[in-house]
Design an enzyme around this catalytic site. Structure first.
Site, PDB file in Angstrom:
ATOM      1  N   HIS A  58       1.650   1.076   5.671  1.00  0.00           N
ATOM      2  CA  HIS A  58       1.083   1.654   7.083  1.00  0.00           C
ATOM      3  C   HIS A  58      -0.170   1.570   7.489  1.00  0.00           C
ATOM      4  CE1 HIS A  58       5.152   3.908   7.219  1.00  0.00           C
ATOM      5  NE2 HIS A  58       5.044   3.716   5.864  1.00  0.00           N
ATOM      6  N   HIS A 230      11.651   2.039  -0.410  1.00  0.00           N
ATOM      7  CA  HIS A 230      11.240   2.914  -1.447  1.00  0.00           C
ATOM      8  C   HIS A 230      12.495   3.655  -2.208  1.00  0.00           C
ATOM      9  CE1 HIS A 230      11.869   5.243   2.118  1.00  0.00           C
ATOM     10  NE2 HIS A 230      10.701   5.265   2.578  1.00  0.00           N
ATOM     11  N   ASP A 303       4.231   1.436   0.094  1.00  0.00           N
ATOM     12  CA  ASP A 303       4.440   2.586   1.131  1.00  0.00           C
ATOM     13  C   ASP A 303       3.186   3.176   1.302  1.00  0.00           C
ATOM     14  OD1 ASP A 303       5.368   4.294   2.861  1.00  0.00           O
ATOM     15  OD2 ASP A 303       6.645   5.279   1.215  1.00  0.00           O
ATOM     16  N   HIS A 307      -3.593   9.121   5.204  1.00  0.00           N
ATOM     17  CA  HIS A 307      -3.758  10.394   6.002  1.00  0.00           C
ATOM     18  C   HIS A 307      -5.198  10.974   6.010  1.00  0.00           C
ATOM     19  CE1 HIS A 307       0.345  11.023   6.776  1.00  0.00           C
ATOM     20  NE2 HIS A 307       0.688  10.755   5.401  1.00  0.00           N
TER      21      HIS A 307
END
Length: 428
Positions: A58, A230, A303, A307
């Protein structure tokens, strides 16, 4: 471009050899090599692997540049030994059109630290109602081959079937985030003994397993490729093993954190351990390791889910799900798989480079360390031991579950088509 001579490296963990890079390719592999004017890297018995490939990253751009950008994410990837990453579609706006995937692809070209292959959304806006522009994204400059609504499950069986049928035309693959939404409403962690004791809403294993069972059957029915993101439970392993025994075109990935961490850590209520799918039990962890070792699970994928501080530094219920993983992935795999004797370094090259590149149909990556191949390479000091310190991360975010934990292995050099992106553990 200049010549680089890597001297005394254990290629895929074998006997020490020299590797000569000339321009963008590997020119020679052998012992006692020399080259006029070459820059020499003394490997001293370090492990030389093909550049790592991540099928599940991401990068957050466009839209959430407060947590990561393509530039900072690819810097983190290079530090972790990766030469290519697949960027997930759950950005703002969603990568569900040719325009957005081309934007991400061009940002990757500009960053220069590793190759960025965008993943296209399966459905418009990740809403699960209408197929996105799969053909247009494939035919764009980005050449998308992998499609996923990751973060959400394509839970409508008809939509999933149509997506599998559509991507079959250009040898694409649908990567499924397996999570039956009705079974996981309000879920905060793995459903089991710990969730019952803590009084937190449970995410049952069957919510993952039921979707995987449905989707391997759908893939077989239409003769298409499905990839399971995942994978996290022992039951999911058994379903994938069964599907592969049938000869169906099913592949699966496991994250580093699901190879090491368990739901017992949630007792601390530290939101750094909050992730989707959740950390499971010790029995699940051991089953995942065995499945990665025997090839039932094809590859490791990070993955990597950055954040900002405020999305994690809060009470458990309000915290975002996800962990950063690019800069620690190889260390966790060494700890759980190599140091435990489950995989050798050739196996690591297979699970972290060859197979993910093949699943994504990514040209120029996941290639052997041999003459004439692209010089996408990772040099690892496997003897290194050190505590994880997120303050030194190249990623914009710091939400690692390994802070203060001692892990083995340190990437000292990463080469992208013959150009050093990391030298002596620092960004070039």
């Amino acid at each position: 471009m200049s010549k680089i001579l890597i001297r005394g490296a254990k290629v895929l963990g074998g006997e020490p050899q020299d590797v000569l890079i000339d321009g963008e390719t590997i020119a020679e592999v052998g012992t006692g090599l020399s080259a006029e004017g070459a820059q020499v890297v003394e490997a001293g018995g370090k492990i030389l692997l093909p550049g790592l490939v991540d099928l599940h990253t991401h990068l957050r751009e466009p839209g959430r540049e407060d947590s990561e950008t393509v530039l900072t994410g690819t810097k983190a990837a290079a530090v972790g030994g990766f030469t290519a990453v697949h960027a997930m579609a759950n950005t703002f706006p969603v990568a569900d059109t040719a325009g957005v995937v081309e934007q991400v692809w061009r940002l990757g070209k500009e960053s220069g630290y590793c190759d960025v292959q965008p993943i296209g959304a399966v459905t418009v806006g990740l809403e699960g109602k209408k197929l996105a522009e799969l053909g247009a994204m494939h035919e764009s400059a980005a050449g998308v081959r992998v499609f996923s609504d990751d973060g959400k499950c394509v839970d409508d069986a008809v939509i999933m079937r149509r997506a599998l049928e559509y991507v079959k035309a250009f040898d694409g693959v649908v990567a499924q985030h397996a999570q039956e939404p009705r079974l996981t409403e309000g879920a905060q962690m793995n459903e089991g003994i710990v969730s019952a004791e803590l009084g937190l809403g449970g995410w049952p294993a069957v919510a993952e397993e039921s979707i995987i069972a449905r989707d391997v059957l759908l893939a077989a029915h239409v003769g298409s490729r499905v990839h399971i993101c995942h994978l996290s439970t022992a039951g999911s392993v058994e379903i994938v093993r069964w599907a592969k025994s049938k000869g169906w075109n099913v592949t699966a990935e496991v994250t580093p954190h699901h190879l090491l961490l368990t739901d017992e850590l949630v007792r601390s209520y530290n939101p750094v351990y909050k992730v989707n799918p959740p950390l499971r039990t010790e029995a699940d962890v051991l089953a995942l390791r065995e499945a990665l070792a025997d090839g039932t699970i094809d590859c490791v994928a990070t993955d990597h889910a950055p954040h900002p501080h405020e999305d994690k530094d809060c009470e458990w219920g309000a915290a975002a799900m996800g962990m950063v993983g690019l800069e620690t992935a190889l260390s966790v795999v060494q700890h759980t798989m190599v140091d435990s004797g489950l995989l050798d370094w050739a196996g690591v090259a297979d699970r972290m480079s060859f197979r993910p590149a093949h699943i994504g149909r990514l040209e120029g990556h996941g290639r052997p360390v041999s003459v004439g191949e692209p010089a996408n390479l990772t040099l690892l000091d496997s003897a290194y031991r050190g505590e994880v310190d997120p303050a030194g991360f190249a990623s914009r975010s710091r939400n690692t579950p390994y802070e203060g934990r001692e892990l083995p292995g340190r990437v000292t050099h990463t080469f992208l088509r013959g150009r050093a992106t990391v030298v002596d553990g620092k960004l070039a």
